[in-house]
Structure formats: structure tokens, C-alpha cells
Design a protein around this motif. Structure first.
Motif, short mmCIF file in Angstrom:
data_model
loop_
_atom_site.label_atom_id
_atom_site.label_comp_id
_atom_site.label_asym_id
_atom_site.label_seq_id
_atom_site.Cartn_x
_atom_site.Cartn_y
_atom_site.Cartn_z
N ALA A 260 0.84 -1.21 0.00
CA ALA A 260 0.00 0.00 0.00
C ALA A 260 0.87 1.26 0.00
O ALA A 260 0.58 2.23 -0.71
CB ALA A 260 -0.94 0.00 1.21
N MET A 261 1.93 1.25 0.78
CA MET A 261 2.85 2.39 0.84
C MET A 261 3.57 2.57 -0.50
O MET A 261 3.74 3.70 -0.98
CB MET A 261 3.85 2.20 1.97
N ILE A 262 3.99 1.47 -1.11
CA ILE A 262 4.67 1.54 -2.41
C ILE A 262 3.72 2.13 -3.44
O ILE A 262 4.08 3.03 -4.19
CB ILE A 262 5.15 0.13 -2.84
N GLU A 263 2.50 1.60 -3.49
CA GLU A 263 1.51 2.05 -4.49
C GLU A 263 1.21 3.54 -4.34
O GLU A 263 1.27 4.29 -5.32
CB GLU A 263 0.22 1.24 -4.33
N SER A 264 0.91 3.97 -3.13
CA SER A 264 0.54 5.38 -2.95
C SER A 264 1.72 6.30 -3.20
O SER A 264 1.57 7.36 -3.82
CB SER A 264 -0.06 5.62 -1.55
N SER A 265 2.90 5.90 -2.77
CA SER A 265 4.08 6.74 -2.98
C SER A 265 4.47 6.81 -4.45
O SER A 265 4.79 7.89 -4.96
CB SER A 265 5.27 6.21 -2.16
N ALA A 266 4.43 5.67 -5.14
CA ALA A 266 4.79 5.66 -6.56
C ALA A 266 3.81 6.51 -7.37
O ALA A 266 4.22 7.31 -8.21
CB ALA A 266 4.81 4.23 -7.09
N PHE A 267 2.51 6.34 -7.09
CA PHE A 267 1.51 7.09 -7.84
C PHE A 267 1.60 8.59 -7.55
O PHE A 267 1.66 9.42 -8.46
CB PHE A 267 0.11 6.57 -7.53
N ARG A 268 1.63 8.94 -6.28
CA ARG A 268 1.65 10.36 -5.89
C ARG A 268 2.90 11.06 -6.45
O ARG A 268 2.81 12.13 -7.06
CB ARG A 268 1.63 10.49 -4.37
N ASN A 269 4.04 10.46 -6.25
CA ASN A 269 5.28 11.14 -6.62
C ASN A 269 5.57 11.10 -8.12
O ASN A 269 6.13 12.05 -8.67
CB ASN A 269 6.44 10.58 -5.79
N SER A 270 5.15 10.05 -8.82
CA SER A 270 5.31 10.07 -10.28
C SER A 270 4.34 11.07 -10.91
O SER A 270 4.65 11.67 -11.94
CB SER A 270 5.12 8.67 -10.88
N THR A 271 3.18 11.25 -10.30
CA THR A 271 2.25 12.28 -10.78
C THR A 271 2.86 13.66 -10.59
O THR A 271 2.78 14.51 -11.49
CB THR A 271 0.90 12.17 -10.04
N LEU A 272 3.47 13.89 -9.43
CA LEU A 272 4.18 15.16 -9.22
C LEU A 272 5.25 15.35 -10.29
O LEU A 272 5.35 16.42 -10.90
CB LEU A 272 4.85 15.17 -7.85
N GLN A 273 6.02 14.31 -10.55
CA GLN A 273 7.08 14.44 -11.55
C GLN A 273 6.51 14.69 -12.94
O GLN A 273 7.11 15.41 -13.74
CB GLN A 273 7.98 13.20 -11.54
N GLY A 274 5.37 14.09 -13.25
CA GLY A 274 4.72 14.37 -14.52
C GLY A 274 4.31 15.83 -14.63
O GLY A 274 4.41 16.44 -15.70
N ALA A 275 3.85 16.40 -13.52
CA ALA A 275 3.52 17.82 -13.51
C ALA A 275 4.78 18.66 -13.70
O ALA A 275 4.76 19.68 -14.42
CB ALA A 275 2.80 18.20 -12.22
N TYR A 276 5.87 18.24 -13.09
CA TYR A 276 7.13 18.96 -13.30
C TYR A 276 7.57 18.87 -14.76
O TYR A 276 8.11 19.84 -15.31
CB TYR A 276 8.25 18.40 -12.40
N LEU A 277 7.32 17.74 -15.40
CA LEU A 277 7.62 17.60 -16.83
C LEU A 277 6.87 18.66 -17.63
O LEU A 277 7.44 19.33 -18.49
CB LEU A 277 7.24 16.19 -17.31
N ILE A 278 5.59 18.83 -17.33
CA ILE A 278 4.77 19.83 -18.03
C ILE A 278 5.33 21.22 -17.83
O ILE A 278 5.50 21.99 -18.78
CB ILE A 278 3.31 19.73 -17.56
N VAL A 279 5.65 21.57 -16.60
CA VAL A 279 6.17 22.90 -16.30
C VAL A 279 7.54 23.10 -16.95
O VAL A 279 7.82 24.15 -17.54
CB VAL A 279 6.23 23.14 -14.77
N ALA A 280 8.40 22.08 -16.87
CA ALA A 280 9.74 22.19 -17.48
C ALA A 280 9.63 22.35 -18.98
O ALA A 280 10.33 23.19 -19.58
CB ALA A 280 10.57 20.96 -17.13
N ALA A 281 8.78 21.57 -19.62
CA ALA A 281 8.62 21.66 -21.07
C ALA A 281 8.14 23.06 -21.47
O ALA A 281 8.67 23.68 -22.40
CB ALA A 281 7.64 20.60 -21.57
N ARG A 282 7.16 23.57 -20.76
CA ARG A 282 6.66 24.92 -21.05
C ARG A 282 7.74 25.97 -20.81
O ARG A 282 7.89 26.91 -21.59
CB ARG A 282 5.43 25.22 -20.20
#
Length: 194
Positions: free
Chosen positions: A113-135
Motif C-alpha cells: 500500500a505504501m509503495i503504491e501510494s508513494s509511486a503514484f503520488r510522486n510520479s504524478t508530481l514528476q509528470g507535472a514537473y515535466l509539463i512545467v519544465a517543457a513549457r
């Protein structure tokens, strides 16, 4: 120091989700530059679980388009690049490098449960950083979730502990492909100060 209005417009206020792109290419150096910026964004315990597959060839874009919704398939085919933002479900194996001052692996090992929530939450954050970095680097993006996760995982992450989170097209946007900006909630509708 703060960004000026032009910088804020570029990243947020005038930035849009694009549905189509010009023929201007996106190079490997461009993708590396996006990564170099986005990797600086914070994640819990510096876990950095995002793993990105960049689809840039006609073959890889077609493979992804075939498991996307019909509305998204042509967007993928026509974009210079599409990022599959994945999440490494064994991200904790890199913690000795990424979080060296504490042995953080035991926080996750055996705790699905900890792996799942941490992987999802933090990879989503990194995906948002990808969007901001690309822009910030002058690119336009089109994040989307209309695809078959299991099929993407089988096609792009088979034999690995990585699972797909979301996808994001990337390039130089064609202005005619953007919709009018949809309404946003006012501060009072979404915030409380206690």
C-alpha cells in the motif's frame, strides 16, 4: 526573486493543452533538457519514481496510439514526441543513492500500500514537473489519460516493475488546435484558511 509576467504567462496563465503540433522537431537534447529541469522538483524522500518512455518514432507512436482512446490516437501519431510517464514500483531500490543519509528502503519493502501510494503520488508530481519544465523551455504539451493502462504496460514496460501513470504529447503547439480556456474555480470555492 519571482518570475515576471511573461514567465508566469508562459508556464501557467497563457499556457494551454494542445491537441496538435507544428512539424518543428523535438530532439533528444530537448528531451534531456526537460529531464534535467523536471528531476529537480521535490518528491517524498527524494524517491523519484517516474520512469519516462519517449515515443518519437512512427513505430513507437503507432504502438501507443493503438492502445489509446480514438480521440487521443491521432494526437499521439501527429505529435513530435509523446511521453509515457510511468511509475517504478521498485523505486525504493534506488533510495541508497537518492536518500543516502537514512536507510529508507525498509519504509517500503513489503508494504504494498505504501509503495503504491508513494509511486503514484510522486510520479504524478514528476509528470507535472515535466509539463512545467517543457513549457519553461518553450514547448507545448497535451497531457491525457485516455488509454488502456494494462495494454501500455504490456507494450512498453513488460518485464519491468514500471506501470503507466499518464501520457503527455509534446512539441510546438498549433494554435488552431486549442479550445477556449474552460472556467476555473475561484479561491473561495476551493480553499479554506483555518
Amino acid at each position: 526573486m519571482t518570475l515576471d509576467d511573461a514567465g508566469l504567462d508562459l508556464i501557467f496563465r497563457k499556457a494551454r493543452s494542445y491537441n496538435g503540433y507544428t512539424d518543428a522537431p523535438v530532439s533528444t537534447a530537448d528531451l534531456e533538457a526537460i529531464w534535467e529541469l523536471m528531476k529537480c522538483g521535490p518528491t517524498a524522500a527524494n524517491t523519484e519514481p517516474a520512469r519516462i518512455v519517449w515515443c518519437t518514432t512512427p513505430e513507437s507512436k503507432e504502438k501507443l496510439a493503438l492502445v489509446a482512446s480514438p480521440a487521443n490516437a491521432d494526437k499521439i501519431r501527429n505529435a513530435p514526441a509523446t511521453a509515457i510517464v510511468g511509475m517504478d514500483m521498485e523505486f525504493y531500490e534506488k533510495l541508497p543513492k537518492l536518500f543516502p543519509h537514512v536507510d529508507a528502503r525498509p519504509w517500503f519493502v513489503g508494504n504494498a500500500a505504501m509503495i503504491e501510494s508513494s509511486a503514484f503520488r510522486n510520479s504524478t508530481l514528476q509528470g507535472a514537473y515535466l509539463i512545467v519544465a517543457a513549457r519553461a523551455l518553450g514547448f507545448d504539451v497535451g497531457p491525457m489519460s485516455g488509454f488502456d493502462n494494462a495494454a501500455v504496460d504490456a507494450a512498453f514496460f513488460a518485464g519491468t516493475p514500471v506501470r503507466s501513470n499518464f501520457i503527455c504529447t509534446l512539441g510546438h503547439g498549433e494554435p488552431a488546435t486549442v479550445f477556449e480556456r474552460l472556467p476555473r474555480l475561484d479561491f473561495e470555492e476551493a480553499n479554506s484558511i483555518v
